[in-house]
Motif scaffolding. Structure first.
Motif, short mmCIF file in Angstrom:
data_model
loop_
_atom_site.label_atom_id
_atom_site.label_comp_id
_atom_site.label_asym_id
_atom_site.label_seq_id
_atom_site.Cartn_x
_atom_site.Cartn_y
_atom_site.Cartn_z
N CYS A 62 -3.69 6.34 7.14
CA CYS A 62 -4.01 4.93 7.34
C CYS A 62 -2.88 4.13 6.67
N ALA A 63 -3.00 2.87 6.65
CA ALA A 63 -1.96 2.06 5.98
C ALA A 63 -2.61 1.08 5.00
N THR A 64 -3.70 1.54 4.36
CA THR A 64 -4.46 0.63 3.49
C THR A 64 -4.11 0.78 2.01
N CYS A 65 -3.02 1.45 1.72
CA CYS A 65 -2.52 1.52 0.34
C CYS A 65 -1.07 1.02 0.29
N HIS A 66 -0.74 0.19 1.27
CA HIS A 66 0.59 -0.37 1.42
C HIS A 66 0.98 -1.20 0.20
N VAL A 67 2.19 -0.99 -0.28
CA VAL A 67 2.76 -1.80 -1.37
C VAL A 67 4.22 -2.11 -1.05
N TYR A 68 4.73 -3.10 -1.76
CA TYR A 68 6.16 -3.39 -1.73
C TYR A 68 6.73 -2.91 -3.06
N VAL A 69 7.66 -1.98 -3.00
CA VAL A 69 8.31 -1.52 -4.22
C VAL A 69 9.25 -2.61 -4.68
N ASP A 70 9.18 -2.95 -5.95
CA ASP A 70 10.06 -3.98 -6.50
C ASP A 70 11.52 -3.61 -6.22
N ASP A 71 12.32 -4.62 -5.89
CA ASP A 71 13.73 -4.38 -5.53
C ASP A 71 14.47 -3.53 -6.56
N ALA A 72 14.16 -3.72 -7.83
CA ALA A 72 14.84 -2.98 -8.89
C ALA A 72 14.54 -1.47 -8.83
N TRP A 73 13.46 -1.09 -8.16
CA TRP A 73 13.04 0.30 -8.08
C TRP A 73 13.24 0.92 -6.71
N ALA A 74 13.57 0.14 -5.72
CA ALA A 74 13.63 0.61 -4.33
C ALA A 74 14.54 1.83 -4.15
N GLU A 75 15.70 1.80 -4.74
CA GLU A 75 16.63 2.92 -4.56
C GLU A 75 16.10 4.19 -5.23
N LYS A 76 15.51 4.04 -6.40
CA LYS A 76 14.99 5.20 -7.13
C LYS A 76 13.81 5.84 -6.37
N ILE A 77 12.97 5.02 -5.74
CA ILE A 77 11.82 5.53 -4.99
C ILE A 77 12.27 6.19 -3.70
N GLY A 78 13.27 5.62 -3.06
CA GLY A 78 13.78 6.20 -1.82
C GLY A 78 13.06 5.67 -0.59
N THR A 79 13.38 6.26 0.52
CA THR A 79 12.83 5.81 1.79
C THR A 79 11.68 6.72 2.22
N PRO A 80 10.80 6.20 3.07
CA PRO A 80 9.66 7.01 3.52
C PRO A 80 10.08 8.16 4.44
N GLN A 81 9.29 9.22 4.40
CA GLN A 81 9.45 10.33 5.34
C GLN A 81 8.91 9.88 6.70
N ALA A 82 9.15 10.65 7.74
CA ALA A 82 8.78 10.27 9.11
C ALA A 82 7.29 9.94 9.28
N MET A 83 6.41 10.76 8.72
CA MET A 83 4.97 10.52 8.87
C MET A 83 4.56 9.19 8.22
N GLU A 84 5.08 8.94 7.03
CA GLU A 84 4.78 7.68 6.35
C GLU A 84 5.35 6.50 7.13
N GLU A 85 6.55 6.66 7.64
CA GLU A 85 7.18 5.60 8.43
C GLU A 85 6.32 5.25 9.66
N ASP A 86 5.78 6.28 10.29
CA ASP A 86 4.89 6.06 11.44
C ASP A 86 3.65 5.26 11.03
N MET A 87 3.07 5.59 9.89
CA MET A 87 1.86 4.89 9.42
C MET A 87 2.19 3.45 9.02
N LEU A 88 3.38 3.21 8.52
CA LEU A 88 3.77 1.84 8.14
C LEU A 88 3.80 0.90 9.34
N ASP A 89 3.89 1.48 10.55
CA ASP A 89 3.83 0.65 11.76
C ASP A 89 2.50 -0.09 11.85
#
Length: 106
Positions: free
Chosen positions: A46-73
């Motif tokens: 589902c997409a009900t735990c969606h958050v915005y990672v603070d800009d200062a942490w975005a690089e350290k957290i990284g990008t979503p994997q394919a399954m997560e990216e699909d759910m973010l839609d």
């Protein structure tokens, strides 16, 4: 124990001690952080735990994997730093992580 700060849309902050190996979503639910619904319980279904990672942490957290990216839609108001908090594992390196909660979940 790493600390995670959750910032609500109104600016209210919740600072939580998070055990290593848990997820950002699990800690939000356990500590009753408003705005993290987590309807699927962390299964990335589902997409009900969606958050915005603070800009200062975005690089350290990284990008979503394919399954997560699909759910973010299905998430509300997706941004470049959008992530599903069930997919962010807490580690010592994430001590001080800041995430922002959207106005609403999908």
């Amino acid at each position: 124990m790493p600390k995670i700060t959750y910032i609500a849309p109104d600016g209210t902050k919740s600072e939580i001690d998070a055990p290593v190996g848990s997820t950002v979503m699990e800690n939000a639910v356990k500590n009753m952080v408003d705005g993290i619904e987590a309807e699927c319980g962390g299964a990335c279904a589902c997409a009900t735990c969606h958050v915005y990672v603070d800009d200062a942490w975005a690089e350290k957290i990284g990008t979503p994997q394919a399954m997560e990216e699909d759910m973010l839609d299905f998430a509300y108001d997706v941004r470049p730093t959008s992530r599903l908090s069930c997919q962010i594992k807490v580690s010592e390196e994430l001590d001080g992580l800041v995430v922002h909660i959207p106005e609403r979940q999908a």
